[in-house]
Design a protein around this motif. Structure first.
Motif, PDB file in Angstrom:
ATOM      1  N   GLN A   1       0.828  -1.203   0.000  1.00 37.87           N
ATOM      2  CA  GLN A   1       0.000   0.000   0.000  1.00 37.87           C
ATOM      3  C   GLN A   1       0.866   1.258   0.000  1.00 37.87           C
ATOM      4  OE1 GLN A   1      -2.889   0.292  -0.814  1.00 37.87           O
ATOM      5  NE2 GLN A   1      -4.441  -0.638   0.497  1.00 37.87           N
ATOM      6  N   SER A   2       1.971   1.202   0.755  1.00 37.79           N
ATOM      7  CA  SER A   2       2.831   2.377   0.877  1.00 37.79           C
ATOM      8  C   SER A   2       3.508   2.707  -0.445  1.00 37.79           C
ATOM      9  CB  SER A   2       3.898   2.150   1.956  1.00 37.79           C
ATOM     10  OG  SER A   2       3.289   1.973   3.202  1.00 37.79           O
ATOM     11  N   VAL A   3       4.024   1.663  -1.097  1.00 40.27           N
ATOM     12  CA  VAL A   3       4.683   1.896  -2.388  1.00 40.27           C
ATOM     13  C   VAL A   3       3.669   2.444  -3.384  1.00 40.27           C
ATOM     14  CG1 VAL A   3       5.784   0.741  -4.337  1.00 40.27           C
ATOM     15  CG2 VAL A   3       6.468   0.165  -2.010  1.00 40.27           C
ATOM     16  N   ASN A   4       2.486   1.853  -3.400  1.00 39.73           N
ATOM     17  CA  ASN A   4       1.425   2.324  -4.287  1.00 39.73           C
ATOM     18  C   ASN A   4       1.055   3.765  -3.974  1.00 39.73           C
ATOM     19  OD1 ASN A   4      -0.687   2.252  -6.192  1.00 39.73           O
ATOM     20  ND2 ASN A   4      -2.150   1.707  -4.598  1.00 39.73           N
ATOM     21  N   TYR A   5       0.820   4.025  -2.654  1.00 35.67           N
ATOM     22  CA  TYR A   5       0.464   5.385  -2.237  1.00 35.67           C
ATOM     23  C   TYR A   5       1.584   6.359  -2.544  1.00 35.67           C
ATOM     24  CZ  TYR A   5      -0.402   9.380   0.791  1.00 35.67           C
ATOM     25  OH  TYR A   5      -0.577  10.661   1.271  1.00 35.67           O
ATOM     26  N   PHE A   6       2.798   5.907  -2.225  1.00 38.92           N
ATOM     27  CA  PHE A   6       3.924   6.827  -2.321  1.00 38.92           C
ATOM     28  C   PHE A   6       4.232   7.197  -3.769  1.00 38.92           C
ATOM     29  CE2 PHE A   6       8.312   8.285  -1.782  1.00 38.92           C
ATOM     30  CZ  PHE A   6       8.090   9.194  -0.765  1.00 38.92           C
ATOM     31  N   LYS A   7       4.062   6.224  -4.680  1.00 35.61           N
ATOM     32  CA  LYS A   7       4.297   6.543  -6.086  1.00 35.61           C
ATOM     33  C   LYS A   7       3.322   7.613  -6.561  1.00 35.61           C
ATOM     34  CE  LYS A   7       6.439   2.295  -7.799  1.00 35.61           C
ATOM     35  NZ  LYS A   7       6.252   1.072  -8.620  1.00 35.61           N
ATOM     36  N   ASN A   8       2.049   7.432  -6.211  1.00 36.60           N
ATOM     37  CA  ASN A   8       1.041   8.429  -6.584  1.00 36.60           C
ATOM     38  C   ASN A   8       1.313   9.765  -5.911  1.00 36.60           C
ATOM     39  OD1 ASN A   8      -1.003   7.108  -8.362  1.00 36.60           O
ATOM     40  ND2 ASN A   8      -1.088   5.689  -6.659  1.00 36.60           N
ATOM     41  N   TYR A   9       1.625   9.678  -4.621  1.00 33.12           N
ATOM     42  CA  TYR A   9       1.880  10.897  -3.852  1.00 33.12           C
ATOM     43  C   TYR A   9       3.093  11.641  -4.424  1.00 33.12           C
ATOM     44  CZ  TYR A   9       2.838  13.877   0.196  1.00 33.12           C
ATOM     45  OH  TYR A   9       3.068  14.956   1.010  1.00 33.12           O
ATOM     46  N   HIS A  10       4.162  10.872  -4.694  1.00 33.01           N
ATOM     47  CA  HIS A  10       5.387  11.486  -5.204  1.00 33.01           C
ATOM     48  C   HIS A  10       5.160  12.068  -6.600  1.00 33.01           C
ATOM     49  CE1 HIS A  10       9.585  12.257  -5.930  1.00 33.01           C
ATOM     50  NE2 HIS A  10       9.606  11.417  -6.955  1.00 33.01           N
ATOM     51  N   ARG A  11       4.412  11.348  -7.398  1.00 31.32           N
ATOM     52  CA  ARG A  11       4.105  11.846  -8.745  1.00 31.32           C
ATOM     53  C   ARG A  11       3.386  13.192  -8.653  1.00 31.32           C
ATOM     54  NH1 ARG A  11       5.449  11.820 -14.013  1.00 31.32           N
ATOM     55  NH2 ARG A  11       3.762  12.830 -15.124  1.00 31.32           N
ATOM     56  N   ALA A  12       2.391  13.243  -7.762  1.00 34.08           N
ATOM     57  CA  ALA A  12       1.641  14.498  -7.578  1.00 34.08           C
ATOM     58  C   ALA A  12       2.542  15.605  -7.052  1.00 34.08           C
ATOM     59  CB  ALA A  12       0.468  14.261  -6.623  1.00 34.08           C
ATOM     60  N   ARG A  13       3.460  15.223  -6.147  1.00 31.62           N
ATOM     61  CA  ARG A  13       4.350  16.249  -5.569  1.00 31.62           C
ATOM     62  C   ARG A  13       5.340  16.779  -6.623  1.00 31.62           C
ATOM     63  NH1 ARG A  13       1.057  15.029  -2.654  1.00 31.62           N
ATOM     64  NH2 ARG A  13       0.193  16.775  -3.809  1.00 31.62           N
ATOM     65  N   LEU A  14       5.802  15.872  -7.497  1.00 28.61           N
ATOM     66  CA  LEU A  14       6.710  16.329  -8.556  1.00 28.61           C
ATOM     67  C   LEU A  14       5.992  17.289  -9.503  1.00 28.61           C
ATOM     68  CD1 LEU A  14       8.870  13.245  -9.587  1.00 28.61           C
ATOM     69  CD2 LEU A  14       9.666  15.383  -8.597  1.00 28.61           C
ATOM     70  N   GLU A  15       4.757  16.952  -9.857  1.00 29.49           N
ATOM     71  CA  GLU A  15       3.968  17.852 -10.699  1.00 29.49           C
ATOM     72  C   GLU A  15       3.742  19.183  -9.993  1.00 29.49           C
ATOM     73  OE1 GLU A  15       2.997  17.780 -13.703  1.00 29.49           O
ATOM     74  OE2 GLU A  15       3.527  15.731 -14.273  1.00 29.49           O
TER      75      GLU A  15
END
Length: 941
Positions: free
Chosen positions: A418-432
């Motif tokens: 869940q963390s990797v899944n969440y973190f990828k989405n979260y990080h993607r949004a943060r990079l944008e």
């Protein structure tokens, strides 16, 4: 009473007699008086003395005679009385003795009469009734004994028949041992009376009571809320039944059932509550399917309640084990010698079963929570909510470790997914988000206090808490120092009441952070704010309370700082002290906060540490790439020959561009540049905001923005350096080389961007082309030594003075740190010196005097330049001097010079040879030297 009265009268008489006897009377006279008494007085008792004396009276009474006669009678009476008294007193002892004998005889006679009476009556009764009643009594006694035995049996039977009522009462009172004991006693009694037909039914009922389900139900109640007294009763009851091992098997079955029922009921409650209808379809669902119906809003409360309920079950099991340990100690110590083999086997079985059950129960708990965790897609959770989820699971894993020493692989794997899944989405949004920030960033200074430190930000509070004993348990458990600080395990802390998962429902006080300065960097306030930082040190940490530190030496003066000291220490406004506030922008602050959030997540969940650190490195990479793209990218670098970008920095920039930057617009050539999955990891290259103007010479080509951008990057790199040790402890051993490489090849290159970024300013700030044109108009083949330098030197120095002034103007808005001013001056001086060499290389004809004039011009330039800058030594000074002096070299020396000095261009070297032609080099030598120059250049082609 009569006898007593008679005795008293007699005693009185005796006393009176004694008084009469004591009177002194002559015995003879006394006898005479007695003799003179008439005979009639000695007659029988019926004699009436009064009447006799009255009849004797004469007809005529004479008082005197009467008195004389009366006295005579009195004397006679006295004599008689005295004589009687004497006689009585003489006979008194005999009288008393005889009286006693008479009294005793009377009592004996009365007793004899009673005995005789009784004897006569008994003789009469025995005579009349002996033969009839005796046999009747014996018969009645025998009947009585038989009836008494029958009554006892009937009472026992009645008690046996009413046992079930008492059993019900005892079970309601939860007196299970008493109920079992009663059953056993009744069974024993019933076997005695089994010849009665009514007993057979009762015996079958008793057997049913002994194995009644209520005892099993009572055992199951201990799974959720362990009560010592209740459990003691239940265990005692099973022991009486001889079913200790059966009880243990049943107990584990109940615990498994309790876990299943608990989680199902908790989740069902939330699902039905959120569904808001009375539909019963949820009750028929499987637990796995039910978990998928949890809403995002109810996810955390449900998870917390789930963990609370499971904690109660595990605590009950823990307390059950404690009960058995204490019970075994109490039983074993006094009776170890006489302990039966059967009891030893029971204890051994119970111990092994309990120890094995620990792992089983924890495995059940993990699987139930895993299903719940994976039942919801958390990728759209808010960051704070996800941190709470991680915190709860982290606490649950701590419970597991204390419960059975488990590393909770099931939980770790599920939360990692869940963390990797969440973190990828979260990080993607943060990079944008970061791209958006960078594209809207105007690179203005964010006014923070001079003592600003990242530890003051909310996102980095957890680092301080890791080392603080007063921190909440969950944070302590997550920290590396946690186990050393915790004195009690969770099972000890919450043994009686409370719950380790209660903390998430508590209201957290809002924390405040005070990092922004009250005044910004307005031109008039700039210097004053520096002094205020020293005057008021309430907000300044100890290391910043030190006196002003010299920029160049790093030494602190002995006395406290003053305005004069500061002014004397700096040559110009842009050379301020280190105590000034850090240079950073809002975007820098956002990146730092993001890093804090990422580290917080990594700190709680170590399995994804590498993924997080990789994303942290991407934040820095993207920021560095943006600053380079906005302010440092220029095709003129290569032609300058200054080596502005090191091979390490170039490698880093290429790596970032290849791995992180999506060079194509969306939808164009998508297939050419790899699969969509790879492109999803990339971010489009950022574009500089149109608000930022870098072409205005009045602002030194956006120097203020360039300083803010570059120095904020350097500041960011410094913060990363300070976090390296903490990140290193989080990193798995196998991945540590990645972190070391990131720091050595990327973070450490941040300051290297100063060269290319400030070079653009230096290249445009001074008009080097004008200087070349002016130098071209100078005549160098003069015949006499000149004492006056050329005008182009003065023009160039004026350009430098103007540059110095404009630097000062910029510094009133943005502090220009010493390394920045040094880089700017170095670039300007290098470009000026190379322009001088280029100008000298354009000379077609030159004499020795002309070379001397070149040296004069250069020395004049150096002398005036040293007054403008603190930079020592002057950069590329030897570059110019060596070129001028090369004019005087011989042919052989010139050939060696060409081989050794490859920093000069082919044109400059060829011109040097051509100018020397005719003076001390011939045509043949010229051809040879030009061929040597051509050989040097050939490998480059």
């Amino acid at each position: 009473a009569g006898e007593g009265g008679g005795l008293m009268e007699k005693d009185g008489l005796f006393e009176e007699m004694r008084e009469l006897r004591q009177q002194p009377i002559d015995p003879q006279a006394e006898q005479e008086i007695i003799d003179s008494i008439e005979e009639v007085y000695f007659s029988n008792d019926s004699f009436d003395m009064v009447r006799h004396e009255l009849e004797k009276l004469p007809p005529e009474l004479n008082l005197q005679e009467l008195e004389e006669y009366r006295d005579k009678l009195k004397r006679q009476q006295a004599a008689v009385s005295k004589r009687v008294a004497d006689l009585i007193l003489e006979k008194q002892p005999s009288y008393v003795k005889e009286l006693e004998r008479v009294t005793a005889l009377q009592a004996n006679l009365q007793l004899a009469a009673v005995i005789c009476t009784n004897a006569r009556r008994q003789l009469r009764v025995s005579k009349e009734e002996f033969t009839e009643a005796s046999l009747g009594l014996l018969a009645n006694q025998r009947r009585r004994q038989l009836l008494t035995g029958l009554l006892k049996s009937l009472r026992t039977i009645k008690t046996l028949q009413r046992t079930d009522v008492r059993l019900s009462e005892m079970l309601e009172e939860e007196d299970y041992p008493g109920a079992i004991q009663l059953c056993l006693e009744c069974q024993k009694a019933a076997s005695t009376f089994k010849h009665y037909s009514c007993i057979r039914y009762s015996m079958s009922r008793l057997m049913w009571w002994c194995s009644r389900e209520q005892l099993d139900v009572a055992l199951s109640r201990t799974c959720k809320h362990f009560d010592v007294l209740h459990y003691t009763k239940v265990q005692k009851a099973y022991t009486l039944l001889g079913k200790t091992q059966t009880a243990m098997d049943q107990l584990h079955m109940h615990f498994t059932q309790a876990i299943h029922n608990t989680v199902f009921q908790v989740v069902l409650g939330y699902v039905e509550l959120c569904a808001g209808n009375a539909d019963t379809k949820f009750q028929k669902m499987q637990y796995k399917d039910l978990c998928t119906h949890i809403t995002l809003d109810s996810y955390i409360p449900c998870l917390t309640d789930l963990c609370k309920a499971l904690w109660e079950v595990m605590l009950s099991y823990h307390r059950t084990m404690q009960w058995h340990e204490e019970h075994d100690k109490q039983k074993t110590v006094p009776s170890q010698a006489g302990e039966s083999d059967e009891l030893t086997v029971d204890r051994s079985y119970v111990k092994k079963k309990l120890e094995h059950g620990l792992t089983r129960i924890w495995q059940d708990v993990q699987l139930k929570v895993k299903v719940y965790i994976l039942g919801t897609d958390m990728s759209n959770f808010k960051y704070d909510d996800f941190i709470v989820v991680l915190d709860v699971i982290s606490r649950l894993m701590q419970v597991g470790e204390e419960f059975c020493g488990s590393k909770s692989e099931v939980l770790q794997e599920s939360i990692k997914r869940q963390s990797v899944n969440y973190f990828k989405n979260y990080h993607r949004a943060r990079l944008e988000e970061l791209r958006m920030f960078l594209e809207n960033e105007t690179w203005e200074l964010c006014p923070v206090k001079s003592n600003f430190n990242i530890a003051q930000l909310h996102e980095f509070r957890f680092m301080g808490q890791c080392r603080s004993p007063s921190v909440s348990p969950s944070r302590q458990a997550a920290s590396s120092a946690g186990p050393a600080l915790e004195e009690l395990s969770l099972f000890q802390q919450y043994h009686q009441d409370g719950n380790p998962f209660e903390m998430h429902t508590e209201h957290k006080e809002e924390e405040t952070e005070d990092v922004l300065a009250s005044n910004g960097y307005e031109s008039d306030e700039l210097e004053k704010s520096v002094y205020q930082d020293y005057d008021s040190d309430s907000d300044v940490p100890d290391e910043l309370k030190q006196d002003y530190v010299d920029e160049q030496t790093g030494d602190a003066p002995l006395k406290s700082v003053s305005r004069e000291t500061i002014r004397s220490k700096k040559k110009s406004d842009y050379n301020l002290s280190k105590a000034s506030a850090p240079i950073l922008t809002n975007t820098t602050l956002n990146v730092i906060r993001l890093v804090g959030k990422y580290m917080q997540m990594m700190n709680i969940l170590k399995p994804i540490a590498f993924d997080v650190i990789h994303c942290v490195s991407q934040l820095f990479d993207y920021y560095l790439y943006a600053v380079y793209t906005f302010f440092g990218r220029n095709d003129m670098y290569e032609s300058s020959g200054l080596g502005l970008i090191s091979s390490r920095l170039r490698t880093t920039l290429n790596r970032i561009q290849e791995s992180l930057i999506d060079m194509d617009p969306v939808g164009e050539n998508a297939g050419v540049h790899g699969p969509a999955e790879d492109r999803k990891e990339k971010v489009p290259s950022p574009h500089l905001s149109q608000m930022v103007i870098l072409t205005d010479s009045g602002t030194l080509y956006g120097l203020a923005q360039r300083v803010v951008a570059t120095e904020s990057l350097v500041f960011l790199a410094e913060q990363f350096e300070s976090l390296q040790s903490h990140l290193d402890t989080m990193m798995p051993a196998a991945k540590k080389p990645f972190l070391q490489q990131f720091y050595s090849q990327t973070v450490s290159t941040a300051s290297e961007l100063r060269k290319p970024i400030y070079w653009i300013v230096a290249a445009k700030a001074i008009d080097y082309e004008q200087m070349l044109l002016m130098m071209a108009g100078v005549k160098w083949d003069i015949k006499e030594i000149m004492s006056q330098h050329n005008v182009y030197v003065d023009v160039l120095l004026k350009e430098f003075e103007q540059f110095n002034k404009r630097l000062g103007d910029v510094s009133r808005h943005v502090r220009i740190p010493l390394p920045v001013s040094n880089v700017l001056w170095e670039h300007c001086i290098r470009l000026a010196n190379r322009t001088l060499v280029e100008g000298y290389a354009n000379v077609k004809k030159c004499s020795n005097e002309g070379r001397a004039l070149m040296q004069l011009d250069f020395q004049q330039f150096l002398m005036k330049l040293e007054k403008l800058t603190d930079l020592r030594p002057i950069p590329d000074k030897e570059f110019v001097e060596t070129y001028i002096k090369a004019y005087y070299l011989t042919e052989n020396d010139m050939e060696q010079f060409i081989k050794n000095h490859r920093e000069y261009s082919m044109k400059q070297l060829a011109n040097l040879v051509n100018v020397c032609l005719g003076s001390h080099i011939n045509k043949k030598a010229r051809q040879k030297l030009l061929a040597a120059i051509d050989d040097i250049d050939r490998p480059k082609r």
